[in-house]
Write an enzyme that holds these catalytic residues in place. Structure first.
Site, short mmCIF file in Angstrom:
data_model
loop_
_atom_site.label_atom_id
_atom_site.label_comp_id
_atom_site.label_asym_id
_atom_site.label_seq_id
_atom_site.Cartn_x
_atom_site.Cartn_y
_atom_site.Cartn_z
N ALA A 21 -29.80 -21.39 -4.32
CA ALA A 21 -29.03 -20.55 -5.23
C ALA A 21 -29.23 -19.09 -4.81
O ALA A 21 -30.05 -18.36 -5.36
CB ALA A 21 -29.49 -20.76 -6.68
N SER A 55 -32.61 -12.15 -9.63
CA SER A 55 -32.79 -13.52 -9.15
C SER A 55 -32.07 -14.45 -10.11
O SER A 55 -31.18 -14.05 -10.85
CB SER A 55 -34.29 -13.86 -9.05
OG SER A 55 -34.48 -15.09 -8.36
N ASN A 56 -32.45 -15.72 -10.10
CA ASN A 56 -31.86 -16.70 -11.00
C ASN A 56 -32.88 -17.78 -11.31
O ASN A 56 -34.01 -17.74 -10.79
CB ASN A 56 -30.58 -17.30 -10.39
CG ASN A 56 -30.84 -17.95 -9.04
OD1 ASN A 56 -31.51 -18.97 -8.95
ND2 ASN A 56 -30.33 -17.32 -7.98
N ALA A 57 -32.50 -18.73 -12.12
CA ALA A 57 -33.46 -19.71 -12.65
C ALA A 57 -33.57 -20.99 -11.81
O ALA A 57 -34.14 -21.97 -12.27
CB ALA A 57 -33.08 -20.08 -14.08
#
Length: 208
Positions: free
Chosen positions: A88, A21-23
């Site tokens: 995102a 995943s991402n932030a």
């Protein structure tokens, strides 16, 4: 108008426990949804996993994976006037998801990754009379990559911002239209940037 907005990250599971995943916090997308509602529009918000209360008055569709986000957007888009893609989305997923939990062996492991579906690009190919606004978060060759995405995703305009926007309450954005020129810049709290972007879309995109 009825506006489709995507927000937050997606998750791509390696096994039943771990994921890529991402932030992304989802703040920009949620702020845009709030501003659009305040401006009198209907909003369908497709959101990845975030810790934010949904704006009052909008339809919210919670998803987790990129495929789930695309399926939900594909279902909603025909009944919308346009889409603002702030999500995102994970660019890669594991080729074969492992059942259960991958056990530690004390050795290095290799993960084979494949690209996920490009949600906004797919919507761009289906847009017809609708409009498409994308977001590009770039750290290198920012303008070049933003313009490349503008055309590859068949966007009417793209909003360029930097990695400092991740997890921050503030943002600095450049709006680049089909002329490849920066036609607007906004900075400050994401709520104020969102208000300005919705006003710009109303004046320059939706009215065409």
């Amino acid at each position: 108008m009825r506006i489709l907005i995507t927000a937050g990250p997606t998750r791509e599971y390696l096994d039943d426990v771990r994921y890529l995943s991402n932030a992304s916090s989802g703040q920009m997308g949620y702020a845009l949804a709030h501003s659009a509602i305040q401006a009198g529009h209907e909003v369908a918000l497709v959101s990845g996993p975030v810790r934010l209360p949904p704006p009052e008055g909008c339809e919210v569709y919670h998803v987790e994976t990129t495929d789930e986000m695309y399926a939900q957007c594909e279902n909603l888009f025909p009944e919308c006037d346009g889409v603002i893609g702030t999500a995102a989305v994970c660019d890669y997923k594991i080729k074969t998801r492992e059942p259960g939990k991958i056990a530690k062996t004390g050795e290095a492991i290799t993960l084979e990754l494949v690209e996920t579906i490009d949600v906004l690009a797919e919507l761009g190919t289906q847009k017809g009379h609708r409009w498409v606004i994308g977001f590009a978060l770039e750290s290198q060759d920012a303008r070049f990559n933003a313009v490349r995405k503008l055309y590859s995703k068949k966007c009417d305009a793209i909003v360029l911002n930097g990695v400092n926007a991740i997890g921050s309450n503030e943002n600095y954005v450049e709006v680049i239209d089909q002329s490849q020129e920066t036609v607007a810049t906004y900075s400050g709290e994401k709520s104020l940037v969102a208000e300005s972007l919705i006003s710009w879309v109303q004046a320059h995109i939706a009215g065409k």
